[in-house]
Design an enzyme around this catalytic site. Structure first.
Site, PDB file in Angstrom:
ATOM      1  N   ASN A 208     -68.725 -29.602 -11.331  1.00 54.64           N
ATOM      2  CA  ASN A 208     -69.480 -30.237 -10.252  1.00 54.64           C
ATOM      3  C   ASN A 208     -68.624 -30.257  -9.000  1.00 54.64           C
ATOM      4  O   ASN A 208     -67.404 -30.373  -9.110  1.00 54.64           O
ATOM      5  CB  ASN A 208     -69.789 -31.691 -10.622  1.00 54.64           C
ATOM      6  CG  ASN A 208     -70.957 -31.802 -11.573  1.00 54.64           C
ATOM      7  OD1 ASN A 208     -71.974 -31.141 -11.402  1.00 54.64           O
ATOM      8  ND2 ASN A 208     -70.805 -32.628 -12.581  1.00 54.64           N
ATOM      9  N   ASP A 277     -73.045 -32.415 -16.989  1.00 52.91           N
ATOM     10  CA  ASP A 277     -74.015 -32.819 -18.012  1.00 52.91           C
ATOM     11  C   ASP A 277     -74.057 -31.820 -19.164  1.00 52.91           C
ATOM     12  O   ASP A 277     -74.416 -32.170 -20.276  1.00 52.91           O
ATOM     13  CB  ASP A 277     -75.408 -32.941 -17.386  1.00 52.91           C
ATOM     14  CG  ASP A 277     -75.518 -34.193 -16.515  1.00 52.91           C
ATOM     15  OD1 ASP A 277     -74.792 -35.161 -16.796  1.00 52.91           O
ATOM     16  OD2 ASP A 277     -76.317 -34.190 -15.557  1.00 52.91           O
ATOM     17  N   LYS A 287     -62.112 -13.073 -21.976  1.00 51.24           N
ATOM     18  CA  LYS A 287     -62.848 -12.979 -20.709  1.00 51.24           C
ATOM     19  C   LYS A 287     -64.117 -12.138 -20.913  1.00 51.24           C
ATOM     20  O   LYS A 287     -64.040 -11.030 -21.462  1.00 51.24           O
ATOM     21  CB  LYS A 287     -61.934 -12.348 -19.650  1.00 51.24           C
ATOM     22  CG  LYS A 287     -62.541 -12.396 -18.275  1.00 51.24           C
ATOM     23  CD  LYS A 287     -61.620 -11.774 -17.240  1.00 51.24           C
ATOM     24  CE  LYS A 287     -62.346 -11.630 -15.924  1.00 51.24           C
ATOM     25  NZ  LYS A 287     -61.752 -10.617 -15.069  1.00 51.24           N
ATOM     26  N   PRO A 304     -71.679 -35.562 -23.954  1.00 54.23           N
ATOM     27  CA  PRO A 304     -71.976 -36.984 -24.158  1.00 54.23           C
ATOM     28  C   PRO A 304     -72.134 -37.689 -22.817  1.00 54.23           C
ATOM     29  O   PRO A 304     -71.466 -37.328 -21.840  1.00 54.23           O
ATOM     30  CB  PRO A 304     -70.728 -37.499 -24.888  1.00 54.23           C
ATOM     31  CG  PRO A 304     -69.679 -36.476 -24.688  1.00 54.23           C
ATOM     32  CD  PRO A 304     -70.360 -35.172 -24.430  1.00 54.23           C
ATOM     33  N   LYS A 340     -79.702 -46.556 -18.164  1.00 51.41           N
ATOM     34  CA  LYS A 340     -78.350 -46.692 -18.718  1.00 51.41           C
ATOM     35  C   LYS A 340     -77.998 -48.153 -18.996  1.00 51.41           C
ATOM     36  O   LYS A 340     -76.891 -48.441 -19.439  1.00 51.41           O
ATOM     37  CB  LYS A 340     -77.321 -46.045 -17.791  1.00 51.41           C
ATOM     38  CG  LYS A 340     -77.588 -44.556 -17.558  1.00 51.41           C
ATOM     39  CD  LYS A 340     -76.358 -43.768 -17.173  1.00 51.41           C
ATOM     40  CE  LYS A 340     -76.771 -42.381 -16.704  1.00 51.41           C
ATOM     41  NZ  LYS A 340     -75.720 -41.402 -16.725  1.00 51.41           N
TER      42      LYS A 340
HETATM   43  N1  CTP Z   1     -72.126 -40.126 -16.303  1.00 51.66           N
HETATM   44  C1  CTP Z   1     -71.341 -40.137 -17.446  1.00 51.66           C
HETATM   45  N2  CTP Z   1     -71.411 -39.130 -18.353  1.00 51.66           N
HETATM   46  C2  CTP Z   1     -72.258 -38.093 -18.163  1.00 51.66           C
HETATM   47  C3  CTP Z   1     -73.064 -38.058 -16.998  1.00 51.66           C
HETATM   48  C4  CTP Z   1     -72.955 -39.092 -16.087  1.00 51.66           C
HETATM   49  O1  CTP Z   1     -70.568 -41.091 -17.632  1.00 51.66           O
HETATM   50  N3  CTP Z   1     -72.303 -37.138 -19.059  1.00 51.66           N
HETATM   51  C5  CTP Z   1     -72.071 -41.254 -15.372  1.00 51.66           C
HETATM   52  C6  CTP Z   1     -71.534 -40.918 -14.007  1.00 51.66           C
HETATM   53  O2  CTP Z   1     -70.144 -41.133 -13.937  1.00 51.66           O
HETATM   54  C7  CTP Z   1     -72.278 -41.890 -13.109  1.00 51.66           C
HETATM   55  C8  CTP Z   1     -73.612 -42.074 -13.811  1.00 51.66           C
HETATM   56  O3  CTP Z   1     -73.396 -41.692 -15.152  1.00 51.66           O
HETATM   57  O4  CTP Z   1     -71.669 -43.159 -13.075  1.00 51.66           O
HETATM   58  C9  CTP Z   1     -74.723 -41.278 -13.228  1.00 51.66           C
HETATM   59  O5  CTP Z   1     -74.362 -39.933 -13.139  1.00 51.66           O
HETATM   60  P1  CTP Z   1     -75.346 -38.831 -12.547  1.00 51.66           P
HETATM   61  O6  CTP Z   1     -74.747 -37.494 -12.715  1.00 51.66           O
HETATM   62  O7  CTP Z   1     -75.792 -39.277 -11.172  1.00 51.66           O
HETATM   63  O8  CTP Z   1     -76.593 -39.032 -13.497  1.00 51.66           O
HETATM   64  P2  CTP Z   1     -77.028 -38.372 -14.827  1.00 51.66           P
HETATM   65  O9  CTP Z   1     -77.063 -39.466 -15.830  1.00 51.66           O
HETATM   66  O10 CTP Z   1     -76.192 -37.188 -15.161  1.00 51.66           O
HETATM   67  O11 CTP Z   1     -78.515 -37.947 -14.451  1.00 51.66           O
HETATM   68  P3  CTP Z   1     -79.035 -36.697 -13.543  1.00 51.66           P
HETATM   69  O12 CTP Z   1     -77.971 -35.648 -13.611  1.00 51.66           O
HETATM   70  O13 CTP Z   1     -80.298 -36.344 -14.226  1.00 51.66           O
HETATM   71  O14 CTP Z   1     -79.230 -37.246 -12.159  1.00 51.66           O
END
Ligand code: CTP
Length: 396
Positions: A208, A277, A287, A304, A340
């Site tokens: 990201n 995610d 590679k 997770p 959450k």
């Molecule tokens: N987060 C996490 N673990 C993941 C994904 C997200 O701990 N695998 C946490 C991030 O650190 C943040 C919150 O969840 O505090 C929201 O993250 P975000 O990426 O905005 O949301 P997602 O839950 O991934 O949802 P989406 O990508 O659908 O917006």
């Protein structure tokens, strides 16, 4: 907050010395007892009389000043101080302090100090990026010197880049944070920051866009508030805030393991990381070669959700989530907080936040929304920490 606080304001030779006059004014207006010491170079840029008028005190610049009765000015002038702030701190001044040199009054006061030292660097971008300056910065941080700024922007020399001193109000905010009541004293705070990297093959990753700046600012603000802070960080190129324990991880799974281990003994978990995610289902050990025009399919599986796991723990820490959205901030933020199961969520638009030193944040909790406004990430992080402290159960 600054009423009666005994501060020695040091001014080194940099053009930003003119801004130190405003800083002196702000500190005095906030009720601080300010004494000013200048290097000889600084007195050529702004006259001592300016600071004498602003601080209502004699200004010191000479190691051999005969006004100090026992000729021990280098010790006496900082003895009763609670904090020394040098703004601007030039490249030369930082080098001196890093090496313990004491060849003028201000550097001698720094070496002879008993109280903490805060530097607000200000210099040309090339001087800031110079390997020696960066090396000195590392030494100063390791020595526990507090560093405020610099930021990127236009410079007096006409160039643009890092090296610009923080604005006086921002330095004053840093000084206030230093003196602020330690609202998180005795608390253990766990923070995640930065991106994660999911390997596809030995040279390619899924990641990201995240600089880690917001998470690092949160870790620093929590540390300033007296917490014992552990920062679990994805790959970023940022310095660890002073007094913070940092654990480096690469993948979401590694971040998950690091958090799982520490969450049970934490009071607060602030999840700022931009966790990937998804990860490649079967990363290649070699590679992957170009497919000569044929489309390539990459099979992904979900990582997770670290925050959801911690928020679901029995007797787990107080959880704060971050939501970085590209649209419909309010709607997504509310949904995310509910799904959450978070007591507090900080929402920002990616357009405002990505890579920048500033951000715009709105907090969501059971009482509704609390806009923190727009500002430096550190300022917003301090407001967030203040809000968190207010939500924690108070000791009887
Ligand atoms: N987060 C996490 N673990 C993941 C994904 C997200 O701990 N695998 C946490 C991030 O650190 C943040 C919150 O969840 O505090 C929201 O993250 P975000 O990426 O905005 O949301 P997602 O839950 O991934 O949802 P989406 O990508 O659908 O917006």
């Amino acid at each position: 907050m600054l009423k009666g606080k005994r501060i020695l304001l040091g001014i080194a030779g940099g053009i930003a010395a003119y801004k130190a006059a405003m800083l002196a004014r702000l500190l005095v207006r906030a009720g601080a007892d300010v004494r000013v010491a200048m290097t000889e170079a600084a007195t050529r840029l702004v006259t001592p009389v300016t600071f004498q008028a602003l601080s209502n005190q004699p200004v010191w610049s000479d190691l051999w000043d005969q006004r100090v009765p026992d000729a021990m000015g280098h010790i006496e002038l900082s003895r009763d101080r609670e904090l020394i702030v040098v703004a601007p701190a030039s490249a030369d001044f930082m080098a001196k302090v890093a090496h313990g040199l004491a060849d003028d009054l201000l550097s001698t006061l720094c070496v002879a100090r008993r109280c903490p030292l805060m530097l607000a660097p200000a210099m040309n971008v090339e001087m800031w990026e110079n390997a020696a300056t960066q090396r000195n910065l590392g030494v100063l941080r390791d020595d526990g010197v507090l560093i405020e700024g610099p930021v990127a922007g236009d410079q007096a020399c006409g160039e643009t880049g890092y090296g610009r001193m923080l604005e006086p109000a921002q330095i004053a905010a840093g000084i206030e944070a230093f003196f602020a009541p330690k609202r998180l004293a005795g608390k253990r705070v766990l923070v995640t920051a930065g991106p994660t990297e999911e390997p596809i093959d030995p040279v390619r990753v899924l990641t990201n866009a995240s600089s880690g700046k917001m998470g690092y600012a949160v870790a620093r603000a929590a540390q300033e508030a007296g917490a014992e802070v552990t920062l679990v960080s994805g790959p970023v190129s940022l310095a660890t805030p002073a007094g913070v324990a940092r654990i480096d991880v690469r993948t979401a799974q590694e971040m998950f393991e690091a958090v799982k281990k520490r969450a049970p003994s934490s009071d607060v978990f602030i999840s700022v990381a931009a966790v990937a995610d998804y990860k490649a289902k079967n990363p290649s050990t070699q590679k992957i070669k170009k497919a000569n025009g044929r489309p390539v399919t990459l099979e992904l599986e979900e990582n997770p959700d670290i925050l959801a796991y911690v928020a679901g723990m029995k007797n787990g820490p107080f959880c704060v989530g971050f939501a970085a959205e590209s649209e419909k901030l309010d709607q997504h933020a509310k949904e995310k907080r509910a799904t959450k199961n978070l007591p507090l969520l900080a929402a920002n638009l990616v357009q405002d936040a990505l890579g920048a030193d500033t951000n715009s944040i709105v907090l969501y909790d059971d009482r509704g929304e609390h806009p923190l406004g727009t500002g430096a990430k550190l300022e917003l992080a301090r407001k967030l920490v203040e809000h968190v402290a207010g939500m924690l159960p108070q000791k009887k």
